[in-house]
Design a protein around this motif. Structure first.
Motif, PDB file in Angstrom:
ATOM      1  N   TYR A 185       0.846  -1.191   0.000  1.00 51.36           N
ATOM      2  CA  TYR A 185       0.000   0.000   0.000  1.00 51.36           C
ATOM      3  C   TYR A 185       0.878   1.235   0.000  1.00 51.36           C
ATOM      4  N   SER A 186       1.938   1.229  -0.835  1.00 50.08           N
ATOM      5  CA  SER A 186       2.829   2.371  -0.749  1.00 50.08           C
ATOM      6  C   SER A 186       2.178   3.603  -1.349  1.00 50.08           C
ATOM      7  N   SER A 187       2.339   4.681  -0.623  1.00 48.54           N
ATOM      8  CA  SER A 187       1.779   5.932  -1.084  1.00 48.54           C
ATOM      9  C   SER A 187       2.708   6.499  -2.149  1.00 48.54           C
ATOM     10  N   LEU A 188       2.113   7.028  -3.186  1.00 50.70           N
ATOM     11  CA  LEU A 188       2.924   7.521  -4.297  1.00 50.70           C
ATOM     12  C   LEU A 188       3.812   8.683  -3.869  1.00 50.70           C
ATOM     13  N   SER A 189       3.384   9.415  -2.828  1.00 50.62           N
ATOM     14  CA  SER A 189       4.207  10.541  -2.394  1.00 50.62           C
ATOM     15  C   SER A 189       5.501  10.040  -1.737  1.00 50.62           C
ATOM     16  N   TYR A 190       5.418   8.880  -1.067  1.00 51.02           N
ATOM     17  CA  TYR A 190       6.633   8.289  -0.504  1.00 51.02           C
ATOM     18  C   TYR A 190       7.557   7.806  -1.612  1.00 51.02           C
ATOM     19  N   LEU A 191       6.910   7.169  -2.576  1.00 48.37           N
ATOM     20  CA  LEU A 191       7.664   6.560  -3.661  1.00 48.37           C
ATOM     21  C   LEU A 191       8.588   7.580  -4.328  1.00 48.37           C
ATOM     22  N   LYS A 192       8.055   8.777  -4.455  1.00 45.49           N
ATOM     23  CA  LYS A 192       8.800   9.858  -5.088  1.00 45.49           C
ATOM     24  C   LYS A 192      10.038  10.242  -4.276  1.00 45.49           C
ATOM     25  N   ARG A 193       9.952  10.059  -2.959  1.00 48.57           N
ATOM     26  CA  ARG A 193      11.049  10.489  -2.083  1.00 48.57           C
ATOM     27  C   ARG A 193      12.139   9.438  -1.911  1.00 48.57           C
ATOM     28  N   LEU A 194      11.848   8.204  -2.253  1.00 50.01           N
ATOM     29  CA  LEU A 194      12.824   7.129  -2.023  1.00 50.01           C
ATOM     30  C   LEU A 194      13.867   7.082  -3.128  1.00 50.01           C
ATOM     31  N   PRO A 195      15.139   6.971  -2.767  1.00 50.30           N
ATOM     32  CA  PRO A 195      16.169   6.862  -3.816  1.00 50.30           C
ATOM     33  C   PRO A 195      16.244   5.444  -4.374  1.00 50.30           C
ATOM     34  N   LEU A 196      15.197   5.063  -5.094  1.00 50.22           N
ATOM     35  CA  LEU A 196      15.128   3.709  -5.658  1.00 50.22           C
ATOM     36  C   LEU A 196      15.759   3.658  -7.040  1.00 50.22           C
TER      37      LEU A 196
END
Ligand code: C2E
Ligand code: MG
Ligand code: MG
Ligand code: MG
Length: 279
Positions: A185-196
């Motif tokens: 259930y990852s929030s897209l706003s988190y996804l943007k912040r992660l250095p993936l």
């Protein structure tokens, strides 16, 4: 164990439950022995990108003295519950990094990356970053060739600490993939912040991609999302040529699954690499 703790956990008697609890306790005991007696081993599964072999994911196996080869689905949750995931995880990382360093001398193997699955329990240890860096130094493995696979469930708490740790490792060259993507259930706003570096499309979507139109829609959406975030995407659980061709046609160039190879012991994996790179 529920008994020892007292309370009213077992104020009713359920034989099925009782036997489950006992089995669980016995397996936990076996797991402790297994670490001491080095009953774990790693299998390596090929990751193919643009028709080239780009790396391997390491998947831990337990060679149980009576039960034979036990899959991680059966013992990782238990290892997490009992805290044994910490020493087990350290062993996996150490062994994988030593393997990376050993491949340095072989031109067919020296460009491969190794992906290691990391549990939340491990990642949230205060000394996780130091542990990884110390392991890289000790084994003389190239950090640029190490990738860590995290899961969406890790995003449920203290994301700031998680991001800070990721950046610390990222600064040394270590890469990150978000595993089983689409199931959490990852929030897209988190996804943007992660250095993936990569999203891994969960195998459940790949499995039914021709059966369930929702799954093909999800696959396409994940690919579009990855592209817009500037991330690579890897499909897991690719079992057929049709699935591979479909994935490539919708823009997913990296795949992993039985269609290419099962997870293999290291010698068999090396043989596979030699054959694959020559064809
Ligand atoms: P995962 O990281 O999502 O790994 C992919 C799983 O899919 C592996 O199962 C792999 O053997 C399986 N797989 C690969 N290709 C195919 C395919 O084409 N079809 C199908 N049906 N399955 C395929 P495995 O090895 O049983 O591992 C299960 C899970 O256990 C992993 O899922 C990962 O979450 C965890 N795990 C494995 N090794 C480790 C480890 O060293 N540490 C931690 N923390 N977790 C691990
Ligand atoms: Mg994985
Ligand atoms: Mg996965
Ligand atoms: Mg999975």
């Amino acid at each position: 164990r529920a008994k020892d703790e007292g309370g009213n956990g077992l104020c009713f008697f359920d034989p099925a439950m009782e036997s489950l609890v006992l089995k669980h306790a016995a397996l936990a005991e076996d797991l402790r022995d297994a670490l001491r007696e080095r009953q774990f081993l790693l299998h390596y599964q090929a990751q193919v990108s643009g028709g080239r072999l780009s790396g391997a994911e390491v998947l831990v196996r337990w060679q149980h003295p009576d039960k034979g080869l036990v899959s991680p689905g059966e013992f990782i949750p238990l290892a997490e519950e009992t805290g044994l995931i910490i020493p087990l995880g350290n062993w996996v990382l150490e062994t994988a990094c030593a393997q990376l360093a050993a491949w340095d001398d072989d031109p067919l193997l020296s460009s491969l990356t190794i992906s290691v699955n990391v549990s939340f329990q491990q990642f949230r240890q205060d000394d996780f970053v130091d542990q990884v860096l110390a392991t890289l130094r000790r084994t003389r493995a190239n950090p640029e060739r190490l990738k860590l696979e995290l899961t969406e469930s890790m995003l449920a708490s203290n994301v700031d600490a998680l991001i800070e740790r990721m950046y610390a490792l990222k600064a040394k060259g270590v890469g990150f993939a978000l595993d089983d993507f689409g199931t959490g259930y990852s929030s897209l706003s988190y996804l943007k912040r992660l250095p993936l570096d990569h999203l891994k499309i969960d195998q459940s979507f790949v499995r039914d991609v021709f059966i369930d139109s929702n799954d093909s829609a999800i696959v396409k959406t994940i690919i579009a999302l990855a592209q817009s975030l500037g991330l690579g995407v890897i499909a897991e659980g690719v079992e057929t040529e049709e699935q591979r061709d479909y994935l490539v046609s919708v823009g997913c160039h990296a795949c992993q699954g039985y269609f290419f190879s099962r997870p293999l012991p290291v010698e068999a994996f090396e043989t596979f690499v030699r054959k694959f790179q020559r064809t």
